[in-house]
Write an enzyme that holds these catalytic residues in place. Structure first.
Site, PDB file in Angstrom:
ATOM      1  N   ASN A 175     -49.794  80.274  41.641  1.00 29.15           N
ATOM      2  CA  ASN A 175     -50.001  79.245  40.615  1.00 29.15           C
ATOM      3  C   ASN A 175     -51.437  78.726  40.758  1.00 29.15           C
ATOM      4  O   ASN A 175     -51.732  77.974  41.679  1.00 29.15           O
ATOM      5  CB  ASN A 175     -48.971  78.119  40.851  1.00 29.15           C
ATOM      6  CG  ASN A 175     -49.172  76.935  39.922  1.00 29.15           C
ATOM      7  OD1 ASN A 175     -49.947  77.009  38.963  1.00 29.15           O
ATOM      8  ND2 ASN A 175     -48.477  75.839  40.203  1.00 29.15           N
ATOM      9  N   TRP A 176     -52.288  79.157  39.834  1.00 28.16           N
ATOM     10  CA  TRP A 176     -53.711  78.794  39.951  1.00 28.16           C
ATOM     11  C   TRP A 176     -53.981  77.353  39.498  1.00 28.16           C
ATOM     12  O   TRP A 176     -55.085  76.848  39.650  1.00 28.16           O
ATOM     13  CB  TRP A 176     -54.573  79.755  39.113  1.00 28.16           C
ATOM     14  CG  TRP A 176     -54.605  81.167  39.652  1.00 28.16           C
ATOM     15  CD1 TRP A 176     -53.950  81.644  40.762  1.00 28.16           C
ATOM     16  CD2 TRP A 176     -55.320  82.285  39.101  1.00 28.16           C
ATOM     17  NE1 TRP A 176     -54.214  82.985  40.925  1.00 28.16           N
ATOM     18  CE2 TRP A 176     -55.059  83.400  39.918  1.00 28.16           C
ATOM     19  CE3 TRP A 176     -56.158  82.447  37.999  1.00 28.16           C
ATOM     20  CZ2 TRP A 176     -55.609  84.662  39.670  1.00 28.16           C
ATOM     21  CZ3 TRP A 176     -56.709  83.709  37.746  1.00 28.16           C
ATOM     22  CH2 TRP A 176     -56.436  84.799  38.581  1.00 28.16           C
ATOM     23  N   LYS A 177     -52.990  76.725  38.906  1.00 27.36           N
ATOM     24  CA  LYS A 177     -53.131  75.344  38.411  1.00 27.36           C
ATOM     25  C   LYS A 177     -54.369  75.218  37.511  1.00 27.36           C
ATOM     26  O   LYS A 177     -54.706  76.165  36.804  1.00 27.36           O
ATOM     27  CB  LYS A 177     -53.151  74.367  39.584  1.00 27.36           C
ATOM     28  CG  LYS A 177     -51.916  74.547  40.481  1.00 27.36           C
ATOM     29  CD  LYS A 177     -51.708  73.423  41.453  1.00 27.36           C
ATOM     30  CE  LYS A 177     -50.460  73.701  42.280  1.00 27.36           C
ATOM     31  NZ  LYS A 177     -50.108  72.645  43.202  1.00 27.36           N
ATOM     32  N   HIS A 187     -42.616  72.011  36.887  1.00 26.01           N
ATOM     33  CA  HIS A 187     -43.398  71.781  38.111  1.00 26.01           C
ATOM     34  C   HIS A 187     -43.523  70.268  38.324  1.00 26.01           C
ATOM     35  O   HIS A 187     -43.689  69.506  37.365  1.00 26.01           O
ATOM     36  CB  HIS A 187     -44.780  72.431  37.983  1.00 26.01           C
ATOM     37  CG  HIS A 187     -45.515  72.450  39.288  1.00 26.01           C
ATOM     38  ND1 HIS A 187     -46.118  71.338  39.803  1.00 26.01           N
ATOM     39  CD2 HIS A 187     -45.697  73.430  40.199  1.00 26.01           C
ATOM     40  CE1 HIS A 187     -46.652  71.630  40.977  1.00 26.01           C
ATOM     41  NE2 HIS A 187     -46.407  72.899  41.242  1.00 26.01           N
ATOM     42  N   GLU A 240     -45.871  68.460  39.248  1.00 22.41           N
ATOM     43  CA  GLU A 240     -47.091  67.842  38.707  1.00 22.41           C
ATOM     44  C   GLU A 240     -46.924  67.542  37.218  1.00 22.41           C
ATOM     45  O   GLU A 240     -47.410  66.530  36.720  1.00 22.41           O
ATOM     46  CB  GLU A 240     -48.299  68.751  38.975  1.00 22.41           C
ATOM     47  CG  GLU A 240     -48.707  68.698  40.450  1.00 22.41           C
ATOM     48  CD  GLU A 240     -49.410  69.938  40.973  1.00 22.41           C
ATOM     49  OE1 GLU A 240     -49.793  70.811  40.164  1.00 22.41           O
ATOM     50  OE2 GLU A 240     -49.562  70.041  42.205  1.00 22.41           O
ATOM     51  N   GLU A 276     -39.488  73.175  45.763  1.00 17.91           N
ATOM     52  CA  GLU A 276     -40.797  72.666  46.154  1.00 17.91           C
ATOM     53  C   GLU A 276     -40.693  71.190  46.528  1.00 17.91           C
ATOM     54  O   GLU A 276     -40.722  70.319  45.629  1.00 17.91           O
ATOM     55  CB  GLU A 276     -41.786  72.802  44.997  1.00 17.91           C
ATOM     56  CG  GLU A 276     -42.053  74.228  44.578  1.00 17.91           C
ATOM     57  CD  GLU A 276     -43.466  74.384  44.031  1.00 17.91           C
ATOM     58  OE1 GLU A 276     -44.231  75.150  44.604  1.00 17.91           O
ATOM     59  OE2 GLU A 276     -43.807  73.712  43.044  1.00 17.91           O
ATOM     60  N   GLY A 334     -49.664  70.802  48.142  1.00 20.68           N
ATOM     61  CA  GLY A 334     -51.094  70.514  48.236  1.00 20.68           C
ATOM     62  C   GLY A 334     -51.459  69.564  49.359  1.00 20.68           C
ATOM     63  O   GLY A 334     -52.573  69.037  49.397  1.00 20.68           O
ATOM     64  N   SER A 373     -47.576  74.186  50.194  1.00 20.75           N
ATOM     65  CA  SER A 373     -48.497  74.510  51.291  1.00 20.75           C
ATOM     66  C   SER A 373     -48.176  75.821  51.998  1.00 20.75           C
ATOM     67  O   SER A 373     -48.303  75.940  53.219  1.00 20.75           O
ATOM     68  CB  SER A 373     -48.557  73.358  52.298  1.00 20.75           C
ATOM     69  OG  SER A 373     -49.070  72.198  51.672  1.00 20.75           O
ATOM     70  N   GLY A 406     -49.741  77.754  45.667  1.00 20.45           N
ATOM     71  CA  GLY A 406     -50.794  77.095  44.911  1.00 20.45           C
ATOM     72  C   GLY A 406     -52.159  77.414  45.512  1.00 20.45           C
ATOM     73  O   GLY A 406     -52.737  78.480  45.279  1.00 20.45           O
TER      74      GLY A 406
HETATM   75  P1  PGA Z   1     -49.663  74.375  47.174  1.00 17.38           P
HETATM   76  O1  PGA Z   1     -48.989  74.266  45.741  1.00 17.38           O
HETATM   77  O2  PGA Z   1     -49.355  75.760  47.699  1.00 17.38           O
HETATM   78  O3  PGA Z   1     -51.126  74.154  46.952  1.00 17.38           O
HETATM   79  O4  PGA Z   1     -49.026  73.340  48.033  1.00 17.38           O
HETATM   80  C1  PGA Z   1     -47.717  74.801  45.492  1.00 17.38           C
HETATM   81  C2  PGA Z   1     -47.291  74.505  44.094  1.00 17.38           C
HETATM   82  O5  PGA Z   1     -47.566  73.419  43.580  1.00 17.38           O
HETATM   83  O6  PGA Z   1     -46.664  75.370  43.437  1.00 17.38           O
END
Ligand code: PGA
Length: 267
Positions: free
Chosen positions: A14-16, A109, A111, A181, A187, A227, A248
Site C-alpha cells: 500500500n503506497w498510500k 483502511h 486512515e 490492522e 506506521g 509496521s 505500508g
Molecule cells: P505500515 O502501514 O506498514 O506503514 O505500518 C500499513 C498499512 O497502513 O496498511
C-alpha cells in the site's frame, strides 16, 4: 486457487499518498528487476501473490509497466467510490478501476475511516461495488490502542466484520480478503507480536466460521498489517491463521518489499 488458504499467500504493498507517476515508474521498474531475478531462482513461492496499490494518479503508469514487463504483480487500488458514476467531484468508481485492470481494492483502511469519516455502512457499499465489478476487496479491520487496553479489541473487530459479512452470500464472502490492522501498529514501527496477531487472525477466522461454515473460513485469506518489515515478515507468515501481509512504509523500498514477498519461502 488451491482450497486451503494456508497454501496461498497475498502480500500487498500500500503506497498510500506517495510516489508521483515518475517515482512510481522507477519503483515498479526496480520491483520488476528484483521480482524477475527472484522468480528466476524460484525463491518467490508459486502460491504467493503480490498486489501493488499506487495512488490513483500512478495507476495507469504502473499498469502499463506491469503489462509490458510482465511483472508478476496484480494491480491494486487504495479505495474507490461505491457508485459507478455521477456528480461526486474528486471520486473514482470501482467500475473505472476494473476497466484499468485493477484486481484488488483496499476498503475501510483505518486512515480513511479516520480522516475521511468512512463508516462501516460506507465500507460495506464499497465492498459491494468492488465485488460487483469482479475485483477482490481487501477489507481492513482493527482496534485502536485504547480499545485494546480496555479489552474491547475483539468486539470492535467482530462488529466491523458483522457489518460487512452479515447476510452476504457465500460466493461473495469467499472473495473478500480480510486485513487485520491494529491501528496502533500502523506506521508507528510498533508491530503486534506474532502471537497477538495470530490470536486475532484466528478469532477472525472463527467469526467467519460462525457466520458461514468451517470450509469457507478455511478458504478466506487473512492478512496482517501494521509496521511489517523484512525482519518480522517470516515470523508473521509462520502463524497458522496469517495468509499474507498488508505493507505500508516498507513497500516503498523495492528491496525490502521483495524480501517480504519472499518471506513465505522460509516458512
Ligand atoms: P505500515 O502501514 O506498514 O506503514 O505500518 C500499513 C498499512 O497502513 O496498511
Amino acid at each position: 486457487m488451491p482450497k486451503n488458504s494456508k497454501e496461498r499467500v497475498l502480500i500487498s504493498g500500500n503506497w498510500k499518498m506517495n510516489q508521483n507517476h515518475f517515482e512510481a515508474l522507477k519503483l515498479i521498474q526496480e520491483l520488476a528487476t528484483l521480482l524477475h531475478s527472484v522468480n528466476a531462482i524460484s525463491v518467490l513461492p508459486e502460491s504467493t501473490k503480490v498486489s501493488i496499490h499506487p495512488p490513483f494518479t500512478s495507476l495507469r503508469t504502473v499498469q502499463t509497466a506491469v503489462e509490458s514487463d510482465h511483472v508478476p504483480v496484480f494491480l491494486g487500488a487504495q479505495t474507490c467510490h461505491y457508485l459507478d458514476k455521477g456528480a461526486y467531484t474528486g471520486e473514482v468508481s470501482a467500475e473505472m478501476l476494473a476497466k484499468l485492470g485493477v484486481q484488488y481494492v483496499i476498503a475501510g483502511h483505518s486512515e480513511r475511516r479516520q480522516y475521511c469519516y468512512e463508516t462501516d455502512d460506507i465500507v460495506r457499499k464499497k465492498v459491494d461495488a468492488i465485488l460487483k465489478h469482479g475485483m477482490y476487496p481487501i477489507l481492513c479491520v482493527g482496534e485502536t490502542l485504547e480499545e485494546r487496553q480496555s479489552g474491547q479489541a475483539k468486539q470492535k473487530v467482530k462488529d466491523q466484520l458483522d457489518q460487512i459479512f452479515f447476510s452476504r452470500n457465500e460466493s461473495e464472502a469467499r472473495n473478500i480478503v480480510i486485513a487485520y490492522e491494529p491501528i496502533w501498529a500502523i506506521g508507528t514501527g510498533e508491530t503486534a507480536s506474532s502471537a497477538d496477531a495470530e490470536l486475532m487472525c484466528g478469532y477472525i477466522r472463527g467469526e467467519i466460521a460462525s457466520l458461514f461454515d468451517d470450509n469457507l473460513a478455511e478458504e478466506i485469506l487473512i492478512q496482517y498489517g501494521g509496521s511489517v518489515n523484512e525482519g518480522n515478515a517470516v515470523e508473521l507468515l509462520h502463524q497458522d491463521n496469517i495468509n499474507g501481509l498488508l505493507v505500508g512504509g516498507a513497500s516503498l523500498d523495492a528491496k525490502k518489499f521483495v524480501d517480504i514477498c519472499c518471506a513465505d519461502a522460509s516458512v
